[in-house]
Scaffold this active site. Sequence first.
Site, PDB file in Angstrom:
ATOM      1  N   LYS A  82       0.775  -1.200   0.170  1.00 38.83           N
ATOM      2  CA  LYS A  82       0.042   0.028   0.070  1.00 38.83           C
ATOM      3  C   LYS A  82       0.969   1.329   0.014  1.00 38.83           C
ATOM      4  O   LYS A  82       1.827   1.064   0.618  1.00 38.83           O
ATOM      5  CB  LYS A  82      -0.907  -0.105   1.201  1.00 38.83           C
ATOM      6  CG  LYS A  82      -2.130   0.917   1.306  1.00 38.83           C
ATOM      7  CD  LYS A  82      -2.697   0.691   2.582  1.00 38.83           C
ATOM      8  CE  LYS A  82      -3.974   1.503   2.624  1.00 38.83           C
ATOM      9  NZ  LYS A  82      -4.805   1.417   3.997  1.00 38.83           N
ATOM     10  N   SER A 168      -9.768   1.536   2.848  1.00 36.92           N
ATOM     11  CA  SER A 168      -8.922   2.015   2.323  1.00 36.92           C
ATOM     12  C   SER A 168      -7.834   1.428   1.401  1.00 36.92           C
ATOM     13  O   SER A 168      -7.155   1.999   0.417  1.00 36.92           O
ATOM     14  CB  SER A 168      -8.105   3.256   3.243  1.00 36.92           C
ATOM     15  OG  SER A 168      -7.070   2.542   4.062  1.00 36.92           O
ATOM     16  N   SER A 192      -9.928  -1.135   7.094  1.00 37.27           N
ATOM     17  CA  SER A 192      -9.223  -1.031   5.792  1.00 37.27           C
ATOM     18  C   SER A 192      -8.580  -2.066   4.848  1.00 37.27           C
ATOM     19  O   SER A 192      -8.482  -1.969   3.814  1.00 37.27           O
ATOM     20  CB  SER A 192      -8.382   0.233   5.907  1.00 37.27           C
ATOM     21  OG  SER A 192      -8.990   1.592   6.045  1.00 37.27           O
TER      22      SER A 192
END
Lengths: 498, 523
Positions: A82, A168, A192
């Site tokens: 990420k 996310s 997330s």
Amino acid sequence: MITPKTSLSRLSALLKSQQTTPTAALDFILDRIKLSEETHSLNTFTYLPSTESLHELARASTARYADGSPLSPIDGIPISVKANISWLGRPTSASSRMLENYKSPIQADVIDRLIKSGAILIGQTNMDEFGMGSFTANSAFGPSINSYPYLSTTTDTTAIPKLSPGGSSGGSASSVAFRSSFASIGTDTGGSVRLPAAYCGCTGFKPSYGGIPRHGVIPYASSLDTVGLITPTPEDAQLLHTVLRGSSLNDPTSIDTAPNPDPPPPLSSLSVGVPGSYSVSECHPSITKKWIDTASRLSTAGANVTIFDDSLTSIQDSLAAYYVIACAEASSNLAKYDGVKFGSRIRDTTVDFSSEYANTRAEFFGPEVKRRIECGDTVLSKEGTHYSAALQIRNQLREEYSTALKKYDVLLLPTSVSPPISLDSSGSGFDVDQSEMMANDLMTVGASLAGFPAISIPVSEDSDPDFWVGMQVIGRHGDDDRVMSIADQIYRTLVNRE
Amino acid sequence: MRRTLAAFKFKPVIGLEVHAQLSTAHKLFSPSPHRASAPENTLLSPYDTSIPGSLPILNLECVEKAVVAASALNCVLNDESRFERKHYFYPDLPSGYQVTQNRWPIAGRGALPFGNNNNKSSEINRIQLETDTGKSTTQINDESDDIQVGSAVNIDYNRAGAPLIEIVFEPDIESPEDAGEAVSTLQRLLKHIDVCDGKFELGSLRCDLNVSIFEGDDDSPIPPLNELGIRVEVKNLNSIRAIVAAAKFEFDRQVKVVESGGVVSQETRTFDKKKLVSIPMRKKETSTDYRFLIDPDIPPLVLSQTKDLDVEALLAGVPELPEQAKQRLADEYGLKPSICEILISDQIEMRLFEDTVKAASSSTPPYPKHVVEFTTKLLCNDIFALKNEKAGEPHKINSRQLADTVITLAAGDINMKMAKDIIKIVFDRCQQGEDTDVKRVIEEKGFKIMKNSDELQELCQSVVTDGAFESDLQVWIDGDKKLRKKLEKFFFGKVMAKSRGLADAGRLREAVLVVLGQQRAKK
């Protein structure tokens, strides 16, 4: 030999038996990335290293296998990370314009451990800015698209619905579903990792708080932030976890979770608690149906499944408590972005420094980030009482989870309340109702507030239109290995994928 | 009795807040060193400039110093303390917050005795551990806390994250002079226990004051807090003189305001040490909301459960406090107060003194007076002078070397001049890393007092009978008492010179008389 359905553990086995090579795996992945980014414009990645550098790493790994000395079971396996995980000397933007040209001078512990294990880091994945969001719609790079529907054999791609991958860690989940990476390292503050994993038909594991070191992760809400894993299957998550787990001297909040040498209890001796208090009216019918279906199939398979309504009584307040705490910590953690030491800056010598700060922050933070900072500033103000109330709810919720987990080996509940939203007609973004978006976190914030391990697993067959429904298995604090192995058994019982 | 207005006057009440930078090798939460002398921005770890993803790692050495300070200041140690973030925006504050201990400090309630015979004391409210800020190296407008618009600002983050303890005193000091004395006592104490180097000029010690006034006569006790006047804070005082001057100025100012019918307003002021006046700071502290938040990156500090931290051992090792040490030196060694003061200002030298006296004395206390006297002279005069020539660099003379010198001197085998020479030689050799034995130096230099009477008489004989002094001898024989004395001194000097200063003075004096007597008899 490697297909879009090959799991990480399958690839690991193929590499070990030298039926394929890291170079072949990389070639496969680079093709998938091209297809995902160029053909389908799924907008999964925010940064890709040069292919030459990747090939060099793959060649070295291939040589290690030929030599019979791979560094670990994930040596040579292409993995993405990420965009909020610091990668030394590489862009680490957290999908924010504030860090648009920022290159990290430090290396996150997880990246370090991946590199030492021989994994090939193939890129950084898109996310909601600083982790704030549930749809990967709040990104400076534009929204990511859920890749799952693109896996079908349909040739007419225009007919494919453009859904959110969740967030996310949406880029991570979409990438793993599409096999433009075999696993992705995400972060999970209030769901997330779990939510996007569910929406993209993948497995998403959030460890006990501190179970994987946070050092190098750009913080959103420090007391809730965890490093999580998105993989095709629960077995893959177990494999990847073995090389990432464990405390680090760089992170005073990191812990060593208990290794689980015992074989997991057979389903017939497993007690599964189904918290009825999570059955809320907002819950989408497909979710409720799959939840009931999962519980009854486990019961049929011999597990001792109990629906209980007592103990978990704080869940209605948990969502509010979560947002109060997360925003308070976010407002504090994001105070450092002033453009002075690093990051974007509006340089203006005609105003005093506080105006310059204000201008810089107003310009480079996105609207959702600003909203949460303001919310956090408010709850922490002298007059505020929300923050201490939220801490109380958090303590109570942790107690309630502990109590329930004394009775049951694991808790079973859905990962989301509603299905993934669609891209609006203009195609420029998602129709996001902010309060609806927050409500969707109801299922995941409990384990985050309590700091307990939770794993979201897919419960549908490949062709199921409700592929986006995930089930969470939540276990005791520090019991990460057991939670994953139980989830693995449940997954094998429920799903019969190719 | 009717009270007249004239019988009343105003009195000040002063409270201190002292920031002391801990003399540790590393910063509070990062492995970087902190030194005032390093080039700008060279002492930085990622955490010091708040690089995203960097995390604070508590440096136990700082905790230890805080524990030692708390103990020396008679404070109650809190087994569990917590770090909190205090938020405000300023360019020298890299993360947008200072890490401090607001609600859960490491130590509470204590007291600092000061004044002659410790007849005064200021109560301590708390001691908290916290991080220092960086420094804006650009000129900041004197009249306000704000950086001037349009000026380039250079920030040096070397100091950012350096460990501080903030010692918060109760408002209970009754005069500006007492405030100065209290801080000066604290300065000596912190230096003595090696917690802080106490250097105001380097910013290692910084002091804030709060001053309020009340009406009363000389004997009036300080009224309770809620009956005191408005408290005014004066910040950034960086010398004892500035503290006294600022307290005086602030007291006078408040009295004038009240006497002219005005009301003292609650504010924060800063002191101009050149003009000796305090000026209001533009930003009102009271209006700032620091939005305190328990630092989620730092687990609570539990002293009893911290690995590698042994509080009991630490407390057992806390050095004797200056006042106690002074008393003990006077009692055990019979030293004058001025000598005690010199010795307690440096732990290492004090230990050297004590070890030397013990090693040079065959008996237990009371120690032989001359041993104490010789040790004091050689240490405080000679060694300290040599040390000063070397800009205070620590010397390497050990108690064995000093004791050997003192023993030889006390036995009369050498004299004070030789002892001084020996110390100089040993000092220089030690400085060059040689392990020097005093006995060898004595041998090498031929330092040996001639004590044998026969030898001394023989030497006298050779001088007195030297033809060159025949007339002098005759003068002695014929002269009156006064003249004789003068010539005895003359011969004594000549013989001493011939012995190259090695003759025992007392015995030589005797030998001179004997030999002269013999000569007179012969004549």
